[in-house]
Design an enzyme around this catalytic site. Structure first.
Site, PDB file in Angstrom:
ATOM      1  N   ASN A  11     -20.866  42.386  18.851  1.00 34.89           N
ATOM      2  CA  ASN A  11     -19.890  40.736  19.027  1.00 34.89           C
ATOM      3  C   ASN A  11     -19.568  40.135  18.053  1.00 34.89           C
ATOM      4  O   ASN A  11     -20.961  39.596  17.108  1.00 34.89           O
ATOM      5  CB  ASN A  11     -21.683  40.423  19.602  1.00 34.89           C
ATOM      6  CG  ASN A  11     -21.301  39.113  19.804  1.00 34.89           C
ATOM      7  OD1 ASN A  11     -20.445  38.611  20.263  1.00 34.89           O
ATOM      8  ND2 ASN A  11     -22.721  38.362  20.586  1.00 34.89           N
ATOM      9  N   LYS A  13     -18.481  37.344  18.364  1.00 37.99           N
ATOM     10  CA  LYS A  13     -18.539  35.978  18.440  1.00 37.99           C
ATOM     11  C   LYS A  13     -17.263  35.216  18.320  1.00 37.99           C
ATOM     12  O   LYS A  13     -16.597  35.566  18.199  1.00 37.99           O
ATOM     13  CB  LYS A  13     -19.581  35.236  17.427  1.00 37.99           C
ATOM     14  CG  LYS A  13     -21.332  35.806  18.101  1.00 37.99           C
ATOM     15  CD  LYS A  13     -22.189  35.529  17.738  1.00 37.99           C
ATOM     16  CE  LYS A  13     -23.468  36.488  17.753  1.00 37.99           C
ATOM     17  NZ  LYS A  13     -24.548  35.955  16.647  1.00 37.99           N
ATOM     18  N   HIS A  90     -25.938  36.368  26.660  1.00 35.44           N
ATOM     19  CA  HIS A  90     -26.097  36.028  24.925  1.00 35.44           C
ATOM     20  C   HIS A  90     -27.326  34.464  24.863  1.00 35.44           C
ATOM     21  O   HIS A  90     -26.733  33.641  25.072  1.00 35.44           O
ATOM     22  CB  HIS A  90     -25.028  35.915  24.169  1.00 35.44           C
ATOM     23  CG  HIS A  90     -25.210  36.219  22.861  1.00 35.44           C
ATOM     24  ND1 HIS A  90     -26.440  34.937  21.917  1.00 35.44           N
ATOM     25  CD2 HIS A  90     -25.449  36.943  21.810  1.00 35.44           C
ATOM     26  CE1 HIS A  90     -26.319  36.065  20.916  1.00 35.44           C
ATOM     27  NE2 HIS A  90     -25.943  37.172  20.988  1.00 35.44           N
ATOM     28  N   GLU A  92     -27.275  32.875  22.489  1.00 33.51           N
ATOM     29  CA  GLU A  92     -25.961  31.072  21.761  1.00 33.51           C
ATOM     30  C   GLU A  92     -25.594  30.796  23.503  1.00 33.51           C
ATOM     31  O   GLU A  92     -25.491  29.703  23.153  1.00 33.51           O
ATOM     32  CB  GLU A  92     -25.178  32.195  21.740  1.00 33.51           C
ATOM     33  CG  GLU A  92     -26.232  32.386  19.925  1.00 33.51           C
ATOM     34  CD  GLU A  92     -24.236  33.416  18.930  1.00 33.51           C
ATOM     35  OE1 GLU A  92     -25.279  33.628  18.039  1.00 33.51           O
ATOM     36  OE2 GLU A  92     -23.466  32.925  19.802  1.00 33.51           O
ATOM     37  N   GLU A 161     -32.494  40.815  22.416  1.00 35.76           N
ATOM     38  CA  GLU A 161     -32.577  40.014  21.000  1.00 35.76           C
ATOM     39  C   GLU A 161     -33.291  39.088  20.815  1.00 35.76           C
ATOM     40  O   GLU A 161     -33.398  37.898  22.011  1.00 35.76           O
ATOM     41  CB  GLU A 161     -30.685  39.174  21.539  1.00 35.76           C
ATOM     42  CG  GLU A 161     -29.820  40.853  21.188  1.00 35.76           C
ATOM     43  CD  GLU A 161     -28.523  39.991  21.018  1.00 35.76           C
ATOM     44  OE1 GLU A 161     -27.825  40.328  19.938  1.00 35.76           O
ATOM     45  OE2 GLU A 161     -28.346  38.920  21.392  1.00 35.76           O
ATOM     46  N   GLY A 167     -29.590  36.410  13.543  1.00 33.70           N
ATOM     47  CA  GLY A 167     -28.604  35.646  11.700  1.00 33.70           C
ATOM     48  C   GLY A 167     -29.143  35.000  11.160  1.00 33.70           C
ATOM     49  O   GLY A 167     -29.206  34.097  10.788  1.00 33.70           O
ATOM     50  N   SER A 206     -30.374  40.862  13.657  1.00 33.51           N
ATOM     51  CA  SER A 206     -30.749  40.758  12.492  1.00 33.51           C
ATOM     52  C   SER A 206     -30.171  42.464  11.990  1.00 33.51           C
ATOM     53  O   SER A 206     -31.271  43.648  10.381  1.00 33.51           O
ATOM     54  CB  SER A 206     -30.792  40.474  11.706  1.00 33.51           C
ATOM     55  OG  SER A 206     -30.594  39.032  11.720  1.00 33.51           O
TER      56      SER A 206
END
Length: 245
Positions: A11, A13, A90, A92, A161, A167, A206
């Site tokens: 991914n 992004k 996701h 985000e 996730e 991140g 991560s």
């Protein structure tokens, strides 16, 4: 031992370029597709690029098929440029763009209607984890999708996730990740045993070359949804090799 083919998804992004895509495809094309499946999800503008035998996935999809929705991309359009997978829900997208469980469910339906495979993301925040709400949140997010599916098939993928590990450099321990993956599989079994046996459940948060082998060695972790480490060809290649069945 699981017969599910390991799946590793990049991914990117809002990152990457044509050169990275070309270099990544050249390396990934050397993998044995019977042992591990690699997928690249670049920004929309690179989805029409030729990726040889490596499958492409989109990072998002519109729940609508067409209409006055400026900036949106439909499943039909994604399929038209050779997409096979779509990342849906996701964290985000949920946090920054207000995607609720209901919206995620509609996007999953749109993905399946277009003949594409959704990679459905679920995960808890740090606050929810500290409050002991992890399984409550995961159950709600998974059931929100399963409750609206017109039929059950093996054409869906889930990705756990934990939001607190995306991140941040933090990673759930193998035990923590396996516990949640097992719970997801139990939820699936409550709907359909075949669905539970065939659905691949990925871990994201991560993941890197150093921790991927141990994570992928867990019974219910069938690969990974990789963020930052997927922007480095060598790192992503190593992660894919660590997932080989």
């Amino acid at each position: 031992m699981s017969t599910r083919l390991p799946l590793v998804v990049a991914n990117w992004k809002l990152n990457g370029d044509r050169d990275l895509l070309t270099n990544m495809v050249e390396r990934l094309d050397t993998l044995n597709a019977e042992q591990v499946e690699a997928v690249i999800c670049p920004p929309f503008v690179y989805l029409s690029e030729d990726t040889a035998s490596i499958q492409k996935g989109a990072q998002n999809i519109a729940s609508q098929e067409s209409g006055a929705f400026t900036g949106e991309i439909s499943g039909r359009m994604l399929r038209d440029v050779g997409c096979y997978y779509v990342i849906v829900g996701h964290s985000e997208r949920r946090a920054l763009f207000g995607e609720t469980d209901d919206i995620v469910a509609e996007k999953v339906k749109a993905t399946l209607s277009a003949g594409l495979i959704p990679i459905i993301c679920v995960g808890e925040t740090d606050e929810e984890r500290e409050n002991g709400e992890t399984l409550t949140v995961i159950t709600r997010q998974v059931k929100a999708v399963l409750d609206v599916l017109p039929s059950f098939s093996d054409s869906i993928v889930f990705a756990y996730e934990p939001v607190w590990a995306i991140g941040t450099g933090k990673t759930a321990s193998c035990e923590q990740a396996e516990d949640v993956h097992n719970e997801i599989r139990q939820i699936l079994a409550g709907y359909n045993h075949e669905l539970a046996n065939t659905t691949r459940i990925l871990y994201g948060g991560s993941v890197n070359p150093g921790n991927s082998k141990e994570l992928f060695g867990s019974d219910n972790i069938d690969g990974g949804l990789i963020g930052g480490a997927s922007l480095d060809v060598d790192s992503f290649m190593t992660i894919c090799e660590n997932a080989v069945a």
